[in-house]
Design an enzyme around this catalytic site. Structure first.
Site, PDB file in Angstrom:
ATOM      1  N   HIS A   1      -5.794 -11.871   5.841  1.00 20.12           N
ATOM      2  CA  HIS A   1      -5.887 -11.934   4.314  1.00 20.12           C
ATOM      3  C   HIS A   1      -4.698 -12.500   3.689  1.00 20.12           C
ATOM      4  O   HIS A   1      -4.952 -13.237   2.627  1.00 20.12           O
ATOM      5  CB  HIS A   1      -5.573 -10.305   3.793  1.00 20.12           C
TER       6      HIS A   1
ATOM      7  N   LYS B   1       2.639  -0.447   4.764  1.00 22.75           N
ATOM      8  CA  LYS B   1       1.975   0.671   4.287  1.00 22.75           C
ATOM      9  C   LYS B   1       3.401   1.678   4.026  1.00 22.75           C
ATOM     10  O   LYS B   1       4.397   1.397   4.084  1.00 22.75           O
ATOM     11  CB  LYS B   1       1.572   1.545   5.604  1.00 22.75           C
TER      12      LYS B   1
ATOM     13  N   GLU C   1       0.917  -1.056   0.046  1.00 19.79           N
ATOM     14  CA  GLU C   1       0.055  -0.019   0.047  1.00 19.79           C
ATOM     15  C   GLU C   1       1.013   1.293  -0.046  1.00 19.79           C
ATOM     16  O   GLU C   1       1.695   1.396   0.932  1.00 19.79           O
ATOM     17  CB  GLU C   1      -0.967   0.128   1.181  1.00 19.79           C
TER      18      GLU C   1
ATOM     19  N   ASP D   1      -3.486  -6.820  11.375  1.00 22.37           N
ATOM     20  CA  ASP D   1      -4.118  -6.196  10.569  1.00 22.37           C
ATOM     21  C   ASP D   1      -4.497  -7.013   9.215  1.00 22.37           C
ATOM     22  O   ASP D   1      -5.749  -7.183   8.466  1.00 22.37           O
ATOM     23  CB  ASP D   1      -3.636  -4.681  10.002  1.00 22.37           C
TER      24      ASP D   1
END
Length: 252
Positions: free
Chosen positions: A27, A113, A3, A22
């Site tokens: 995922h 991130k 990301e 997270d």
């Protein structure tokens, strides 16, 4: 799962979660399950979820040696983030699946991130042949891109035109172009829920097995190395893939 953006005002949430809780535990392990599972006996949804659980139960619990954590520069200035936070915004891990099919085959996960781009990809690198003089350092591969577009690509070395036996890379792609009537991911999940189709939902035993994989490396099991926004994470992550080459860095 890269990301290019940061925590976007969710600093308080990220302080409690971090990248492992997270996206890695849920995922990314779900993608590993779909990739590594055996073919289900039927298309009945429980058969598919049964095979995923078998994969999760054979993944060796992660240790500190299998993990590199990172934190992008500037994270500690986000609202809701502690000035001395050691929470990870980047995680790279090496998985081992203790099964007959996958023994000796490493699985590498990387999520973060403020990386160089936003995309989710799976790269399956095929084994090198025992003897090859055409491309001794290169291998064929299958690439699955899950976002920002859905794409399947097969990469291979082919002979370059001419008399010399020299190869060059080529890639065959199949790209799905969504139309305006197609549901997005969350719309599909809501539709499946209302229709009573649990295929894409995590089952309790699968959730418990996935948590067992990451539980040993939660918290500050390893240091959180600082990395520059717009990079591919901390340089220390390169050590995880050193024995096979280097990380695949998507260009999209």
């Amino acid at each position: 799962m890269a990301e290019s953006f940061g925590v976007e005002g969710r600093g308080g949430f990220y302080e409690e979660a971090g990248a492992i809780r997270d996206v890695v535990q849920n995922h990314m392990l779900q993608v590993v399950g779909f990739l590594a599972m055996e073919a289900p006996a039927t298309t009945y949804h429980e058969s598919i979820r049964d095979e995923q659980v078998k994969v999760f139960r054979t993944i060796r619990p992660l240790s500190a040696d299998d993990l590199v954590r990172g934190q992008f520069r500037g994270y500690r200035k986000e609202k809701g983030v502690a000035a001395d936070s050691t929470v990870e915004t980047f995680a790279a891990a090496r998985l081992h699946i203790d099964s007959w099919r996958w023994d000796g085959v490493p699985f590498f996960l990387r999520a973060g991130k403020c990386l160089a781009t936003t995309t989710t990809e799976v790269l399956v690198t095929l084994r090198r042949p025992p003897l090859s003089r055409l491309s001794p350092r290169e291998t064929n591969y299958v690439l699955f891109q899950l976002s920002p577009q859905v794409k399947i690509a097969i990469g291979a070395r082919v002979k370059r035109p001419g008399e010399q036996m020299i190869t060059e890379p080529t890639e065959l792609q199949v790209v799905h172009h969504a139309d305006g009537e197609e549901m997005d991911a969350y719309e599909r999940l809501l539709g499946d829920a209302m229709a009573g189709d649990p295929t894409l939902f995590a089952r309790e035993d699968a959730v418990e097995a996935a948590w067992a994989v990451v539980e040993p490396i939660l918290g500050s099991a390893t240091p959180a190395y600082e990395y520059e926004p717009g990079s591919w994470g901390p340089p220390e992550a390169a050590a995880l893939t050193a024995e096979i080459g280097e990380w695949h860095c998507p260009s999209c």
